[in-house]
Design an enzyme around this catalytic site. Sequence first.
Site, PDB file in Angstrom:
ATOM      1  N   GLU A  11       0.772   4.132   1.409  1.00 47.62           N
ATOM      2  CA  GLU A  11       1.127   4.702   2.715  1.00 47.62           C
ATOM      3  C   GLU A  11       2.170   3.838   3.412  1.00 47.62           C
ATOM      4  O   GLU A  11       3.149   4.335   3.981  1.00 47.62           O
ATOM      5  CB  GLU A  11      -0.119   4.813   3.605  1.00 47.62           C
ATOM      6  CG  GLU A  11       0.196   5.394   4.973  1.00 47.62           C
ATOM      7  CD  GLU A  11      -0.952   5.272   5.970  1.00 47.62           C
ATOM      8  OE1 GLU A  11      -0.677   5.045   7.158  1.00 47.62           O
ATOM      9  OE2 GLU A  11      -2.131   5.397   5.559  1.00 47.62           O
ATOM     10  N   HIS A  29       0.849  -1.198   0.000  1.00 44.44           N
ATOM     11  CA  HIS A  29       0.000   0.000   0.000  1.00 44.44           C
ATOM     12  C   HIS A  29       0.882   1.244   0.000  1.00 44.44           C
ATOM     13  O   HIS A  29       1.926   1.277   0.640  1.00 44.44           O
ATOM     14  CB  HIS A  29      -0.902  -0.009   1.242  1.00 44.44           C
ATOM     15  CG  HIS A  29      -1.935   1.075   1.245  1.00 44.44           C
ATOM     16  ND1 HIS A  29      -1.647   2.371   1.588  1.00 44.44           N
ATOM     17  CD2 HIS A  29      -3.256   1.064   0.923  1.00 44.44           C
ATOM     18  CE1 HIS A  29      -2.752   3.106   1.487  1.00 44.44           C
ATOM     19  NE2 HIS A  29      -3.735   2.334   1.078  1.00 44.44           N
TER      20      HIS A  29
END
Length: 282
Positions: free
Chosen positions: A130, A128
């Site tokens: 982030e 992901h």
Amino acid sequence: MAKNLQVTIDKDSGFCFGVVYAIDMAEEILEEDGYLYCLGDIVHNDEEVARLRAKGLRIIAHEDLATLSNEKVLIRAHGEAPETYRTALENNITLIDASCPVVLKLQNRIKTSYDDNEKILIFGKHGHAEVIGLQGQTNNEALVFQDLEELDQTELPASFTLYSQTTKSVDKFYAIKEELIKRGYEVKANDTICRQVSNRYEDLGDFARQYDKIVFVSGKKSSNGKVLYDVCKQANPNSYFISDTAELDETNFQPDERVGICGATSTPMWLMKDVKQALEQF
């Protein structure tokens, strides 16, 4: 025959402030310059990305960054690893940094932990955007895991610091912390989950229970969307996940039913309004 559906949009759904901030920044520059590079999808919602592409947003991957110079590049709300900032500096790229403040605060805390030689575990989704930025703060040494089963195959240090991706479930984070302590580890836990997201988990169940049917609107790539849809589905089994109006199935709705529309923190309000309009035409 018209179905006469009573349709309500959840007032708390729609973009979180981090996404609003990134999109506002992008639109401002697009108006001035006519184009803008963005590192990765600005938001995990294909419809919103398409809307901004039409205004001149150019989505690039990390490998493209090295081939650019003297340009402006937007960093989206998910944040970036230190490597990105180094490349930009070398290539005279102006970074328009729209990293979410909640994510930046978490990056700083992880970096401090790492500089203090703490062993770091991150509860988050592999790959992901982030999480990649968070791992980058630790020279990619932090151990990322999506669920406890993954840790069964791993030899963990006796003591470590536990962090979480900002959009994870608070309950799950604390359950993981308790279980690891129970297994005899010394765990220093940092709850860094965004409260705008976690409050939505709580309120969404209440919203979903008020209607005959729920239409949950989200991009397929949104991890936050998957979790929030599960919250809806548990509260109201008659919940349907769609990404755009074309996926609505009229046969799922009976005349005069009350229908609630809600979405992920990456779902634009205009898209939910389109869905409402489509339902009202059945």
